[in-house]
Design a protein around this motif. Structure first.
Motif, short mmCIF file in Angstrom:
data_model
loop_
_atom_site.label_atom_id
_atom_site.label_comp_id
_atom_site.label_asym_id
_atom_site.label_seq_id
_atom_site.Cartn_x
_atom_site.Cartn_y
_atom_site.Cartn_z
N PRO A 1 -58.82 -62.02 -59.36
CA PRO A 1 -59.97 -61.11 -59.48
C PRO A 1 -61.31 -61.78 -59.21
O PRO A 1 -62.20 -61.17 -58.63
CB PRO A 1 -59.86 -60.63 -60.94
CG PRO A 1 -58.39 -60.70 -61.24
CD PRO A 1 -57.92 -61.93 -60.52
N SER A 2 -61.45 -63.04 -59.61
CA SER A 2 -62.74 -63.71 -59.43
C SER A 2 -63.09 -63.88 -57.95
O SER A 2 -64.27 -64.01 -57.61
CB SER A 2 -62.72 -65.08 -60.12
OG SER A 2 -61.71 -65.92 -59.56
N SER B 1 -64.56 -58.84 -62.32
CA SER B 1 -65.08 -59.56 -61.15
C SER B 1 -66.40 -58.97 -60.63
O SER B 1 -67.02 -59.57 -59.75
CB SER B 1 -64.05 -59.55 -60.02
OG SER B 1 -63.79 -58.22 -59.61
N HIS B 2 -66.82 -57.83 -61.16
CA HIS B 2 -68.09 -57.21 -60.78
C HIS B 2 -68.24 -57.04 -59.27
O HIS B 2 -69.22 -57.50 -58.67
CB HIS B 2 -69.27 -58.04 -61.32
CG HIS B 2 -69.17 -58.29 -62.79
ND1 HIS B 2 -69.26 -57.29 -63.75
CD2 HIS B 2 -68.94 -59.45 -63.48
CE1 HIS B 2 -69.11 -57.81 -64.95
NE2 HIS B 2 -68.91 -59.12 -64.84
N PRO B 3 -67.31 -56.36 -58.62
CA PRO B 3 -67.46 -56.11 -57.18
C PRO B 3 -68.49 -55.01 -56.94
O PRO B 3 -68.91 -54.30 -57.86
CB PRO B 3 -66.06 -55.63 -56.78
CG PRO B 3 -65.55 -54.94 -58.00
CD PRO B 3 -66.08 -55.74 -59.17
N ALA C 1 -60.23 -54.24 -49.89
CA ALA C 1 -59.61 -53.23 -50.73
C ALA C 1 -58.27 -53.71 -51.25
O ALA C 1 -57.73 -54.74 -50.80
CB ALA C 1 -59.44 -51.92 -49.96
N LEU C 2 -57.72 -52.95 -52.19
CA LEU C 2 -56.37 -53.17 -52.69
C LEU C 2 -55.48 -52.02 -52.21
O LEU C 2 -55.87 -50.85 -52.29
CB LEU C 2 -56.36 -53.23 -54.22
CG LEU C 2 -57.26 -54.29 -54.86
CD1 LEU C 2 -57.07 -54.28 -56.38
CD2 LEU C 2 -56.98 -55.68 -54.29
N ALA D 1 -52.83 -62.86 -57.11
CA ALA D 1 -52.33 -63.78 -58.14
C ALA D 1 -51.61 -62.97 -59.22
O ALA D 1 -52.15 -61.98 -59.73
CB ALA D 1 -53.48 -64.56 -58.75
N GLY D 2 -50.39 -63.39 -59.53
CA GLY D 2 -49.61 -62.65 -60.50
C GLY D 2 -49.09 -61.34 -59.97
O GLY D 2 -48.51 -60.55 -60.73
N SER D 3 -49.29 -61.08 -58.69
CA SER D 3 -48.85 -59.87 -57.99
C SER D 3 -49.57 -58.61 -58.46
O SER D 3 -49.32 -57.53 -57.93
CB SER D 3 -47.33 -59.67 -58.14
OG SER D 3 -46.66 -60.73 -57.53
#
Length: 298
Positions: A185-186, A215-217, A240-241, A260-262
């Protein structure tokens, strides 16, 4: 008006050209068979058979009527068979809703299996986002949906049919595409993120919010469709996700990165009205358990 019994009696006599053999074929005695044929002739208004003590022959009208009588009896038999097949779910119509991304991995295999196992079931496809599918199920416009959770369990039933990882999609020349590691996220801090409509794409909106919560996007675009998200990413409008199967959409100019961590898994559910009495729906739901259809373990 004549009856089916009278038609059957006439066809038997016309094919045997002998009342005794026709009666034996129909497991009845000759006098009631003769009465059935006579009643038929009175109903039709013409003589269909010429008979005497030595022979039985068809009249010209009888030969023409025989063709239609056979057709009527075959139609009745076919109609009965069709009704039984519909009652068993082997024939009929299924109105199937699906999202664009459900078509990538799940829809095609399901349709192939249905075509093989239930060739007399007609599938009418409706591409709709999940909220529109749910509305269609509640209104009786759809029998089954392939959409995203959650659903109102008071009126709808659902079953997971596919589970896959969430991943990131970024422009191919973006710095995140060069990190060569799963993204956390960071990594999205201060990035411009293309997100999803909270009402029309609630499921992916919530997945995005949960993953990027700390993460403040910068979220400036909110859309409904995953394909639109990827096209905007390719145009350099942000990152994007998306579900991992979106890679198969073949959009150029983007790179897909593991998380990370899927992240949270992306689920696709079969959704239907719990009050549905459709026999076809029951048979199709059984096909969703078929091992040849991509499942949550694939």
């Amino acid at each position: 008006m004549f009856s089916l019994d009278q038609l059957s009696a006439f066809v038997a006599v016309a094919e045997e050209l002998h009342f005794g053999r026709a009666a034996e074929r129909l497991n009845m005695t000759q006098p009631p068979l003769s009465r059935q044929v006579q009643k038929l002739e009175r109903a039709v208004g013409v003589r269909l058979l010429e008979r005497d003590n030595r022979r039985v022959v068809l009249t010209e009208a009888g030969r023409a009527f025989l063709t239609e009588a056979r057709r009527l009896l075959a139609l009745v038999e076919t109609a009965g068979d069709l009704a039984r097949r519909v009652d068993q779910g082997a024939a009929g119509t299924l109105r199937l809703g699906f999202t664009a991304t459900s078509a990538i991995r799940t829809l095609g295999p399901l349709l192939r299996r249905m075509s093989e196992a239930l060739p007399d079931v007609d599938v009418i496809l409706h591409e709709r986002v999940t909220p529109a599918q749910i509305d269609g199920l509640l209104r009786g416009e759809l029998d089954l949906g392939l959409g995203r959770p959650p659903v109102d369990s008071r009126v709808l039933d659902s079953r997971i049919v596919f589970r896959e990882p969430l991943c990131a999609v970024v422009p191919s020349n973006h710095r995140l595409a060069t990190l060569d590691r799963p993204l956390s996220p960071s990594d999205f801090a201060d990035e411009q993120v293309i997100s999803y409509s909270p009402s029309q794409a609630r499921y992916f909106h919530e997945l995005t919010v949960r993953f990027l919560a700390d993460s403040h996007p910068r979220i400036e675009q909110r859309v409904q469709q995953i394909l639109t998200v990827i096209l905007l990413t390719a145009a350099g409008r942000g990152v994007a996700l998306v579900p991992a199967s979106a890679r198969n959409l073949g959009v150029e100019g983007v790179t897909y990165c593991e998380l990370a961590g899927s992240g949270e898994p992306v689920e696709l559910h079969a959704i239907w009205n719990r009050d549905s009495t459709s026999p076809v729906l029951r048979r199709v739901l059984a096909k969703l358990d078929d091992p040849s259809i991509p499942s949550e373990h694939q």
